[in-house]
Design an enzyme around this catalytic site. Structure first.
Site, mmCIF file in Angstrom:
data_model
loop_
_atom_site.group_PDB
_atom_site.id
_atom_site.type_symbol
_atom_site.label_atom_id
_atom_site.label_comp_id
_atom_site.label_asym_id
_atom_site.label_seq_id
_atom_site.Cartn_x
_atom_site.Cartn_y
_atom_site.Cartn_z
ATOM 1 C CB CYS A 42 54.761 28.965 -4.359
ATOM 2 S SG CYS A 42 54.920 27.781 -3.322
ATOM 3 C CG HIS A 43 59.140 26.313 -6.550
ATOM 4 N ND1 HIS A 43 60.229 27.432 -6.194
ATOM 5 C CD2 HIS A 43 59.996 24.983 -5.089
ATOM 6 C CE1 HIS A 43 60.852 26.902 -4.891
ATOM 7 N NE2 HIS A 43 60.187 25.138 -4.054
ATOM 8 C CG ASN B 228 57.257 31.428 1.208
ATOM 9 O OD1 ASN B 228 55.906 31.927 0.311
ATOM 10 N ND2 ASN B 228 58.210 30.922 1.001
ATOM 11 C CG HIS C 38 53.308 26.328 0.780
ATOM 12 N ND1 HIS C 38 54.868 26.339 1.798
ATOM 13 C CD2 HIS C 38 53.937 26.352 -0.076
ATOM 14 C CE1 HIS C 38 55.427 27.288 1.070
ATOM 15 N NE2 HIS C 38 55.584 26.999 0.271
#
Length: 433
Positions: free
Chosen positions: A168-169, A147, A198
């Site tokens: 990204c999870h 990140n 996000h």
């Protein structure tokens, strides 16, 4: 035999879990795992942990460790980045300086003033890594977990030929959380999710082919469920689509939840999920971690849900197709987000490589919020690539939370102070203005 290089292997949790997943695929079970980290102690811990996985699973794999990535990269079929630039002392300034000006930050690793300065420190290193990949293993599949995801991927795809994809999870993690709330098995859920990292949106969320949003709305009538994600649930009830990543993270990416102490108290304090929105959450937790104790702890060899191993299996393993959400340049993928910005969209992995899928237009109101954040990220990346501090200042000016709290003059003073705190990490900025 395939070779997978992990750069930043001292990120022990990521390394252990990704290697565990990788070796569960028969086509990759004999891989060479090359670990790279500048910290010799962390590298030794990672080497021991991976060796433990290989022995416990009786895999025909081998593990190697390097402090120089140039020694590890030649011949690599896949590369994973989990690096972190700088230590707690400089991360702390990302959070504490904005706080002194009234900008209250929860995590600070994605966007906003703290995410931007993390990007400024990290982009030069990521570009160096990409150039080494171009030199030593240009055909390698490069997966980035570092990140701030969108800004790093935007910079790497703009300035190098490496076709990196950011992972990204938050998408699959949120999908599983929602399934649990409505009592649905995960394997009966399908969805279409797109936006920016996000802050992507479940444009469709279905159970056995039927729209499951009414079931989610019903579930939120349960106070216990609502309180797990107070910010995200409030956003869903007002914006009509569920957003990825935790409440604490999302409270930073808009102007609605952190601009006043009373709002922080109401929305970011009493949630029961893992990250309701506590100020400086990561910095506080980092000091409590003991990496040495984790080296030999038991590990479940069952495959997890992170995307990386499935992608490697599709591209350099047995070729089984795998669809995932990845961070890639917006080349006509989302019609009403900026061209070239980093977007998070469905991507199909196969032996052919990675093919992002066209999404179309987001609902207009979601596109407004994504556009603001994406444009700020683009400005910050331009500043990082050109060494222009004015672009960085302007990127922070339009950050939704910052602009809701501070005047332009206050933002200028804050940015100047953050440049000063980061001066040893930012040699590309010759003059601040």
């Amino acid at each position: 035999m395939r070779k997978i290089v992990f750069i930043g292997a001292g990120s022990l949790t990521f390394t252990r879990n990704l290697v565990r997943d990788l070796l569960t695929f028969p086509a990759l079970a004999d891989s060479t795992i090359a670990l790279v980290d500048l910290d010799a102690d962390r590298l030794a811990f990672a080497h021991a942990a991976v060796d433990h996985i290989i022995r416990a699973g009786r895999y025909p794999a081998r593990v190697e460790a390097y402090t120089e990535r140039s020694d590890a990269l030649p011949g690599a079929d896949g590369v994973v980045s989990t690096i972190l630039v700088g230590g707690p002392d400089v991360w702390r300034t990302d959070i504490e300086i904005p706080k002194q000006y009234g900008v209250d930050i929860n995590i600070g690793d994605t966007r906003g003033p703290s995410g931007i300065f993390r990007a400024l420190r990290t982009i030069p290193i990521m570009l160096d890594i990409c150039r080494d990949v171009e030199r030593y293993c240009p055909a390698a599949v490069f997966l980035n977990y570092t990140n701030p995801m969108a800004m790093l991927c935007r910079a790497m795809r703009s300035a190098t030929r490496v076709k990196v994809v950011g992972l990204c999870h938050s998408v699959q993690g949120t999908a599983a959380m929602l399934a649990g709330w409505i009592g649905a098995p995960c394997d009966e859920i399908t969805y279409r999710c797109a936006g920016i990292n996000h802050q992507a949106w479940f444009l469709e969320y279905r159970w056995k082919g039927q729209d499951a949003y009414p079931l989610i709305r019903k579930a939120l009538e349960n106070e216990a469920i609502y309180n797990e994600e107070q910010v995200r649930n409030d956003m869903f009830l007002h914006l009509d689509y569920y957003v990825t990543e935790s409440s604490g993270h999302n409270s930073e990416y808009n102007a609605w939840y952190r601009k006043r102490p009373d709002l922080i108290e109401k929305y970011c304090t009493h949630g029961t999920g893992w990250n309701p929105g506590e100020y400086a959450y990561t910095i506080k937790r980092y000091a409590q971690r003991n990496w040495e104790k984790r080296r030999d702890e038991p590990i479940d060899l069952k495959r997890g849900e992170e995307y990386a191993a499935y992608i490697f299996n599709a591209t350099i393993g047995d070729g089984a197709l795998f669809e995932f959400n990845g961070n890639v340049p917006n080349a006509g993928l989302i019609d009403n987000l900026p061209d070239g910005s980093c977007v998070e969209v469905p991507v199909l992995a196969s032996r052919r490589g990675l093919d992002p899928l066209h999404v179309g237009a987001l609902p207009d109101h979601l596109a407004v919020l994504n556009n603001i954040n994406a444009r700020c990220e683009d400005l910050a990346v331009e500043g990082a690539l050109t060494g222009d501090p004015r672009k960085v200042f302007h990127a922070v000016c339009f950050d939704p939370l910052t602009s809701a709290v501070l005047s332009l003059g206050e933002i200028k003073n804050m940015v100047d102070e953050m440049f000063l705190a980061n001066s040893e990490w930012l040699p590309q900025f010759k003059h601040r203005s």
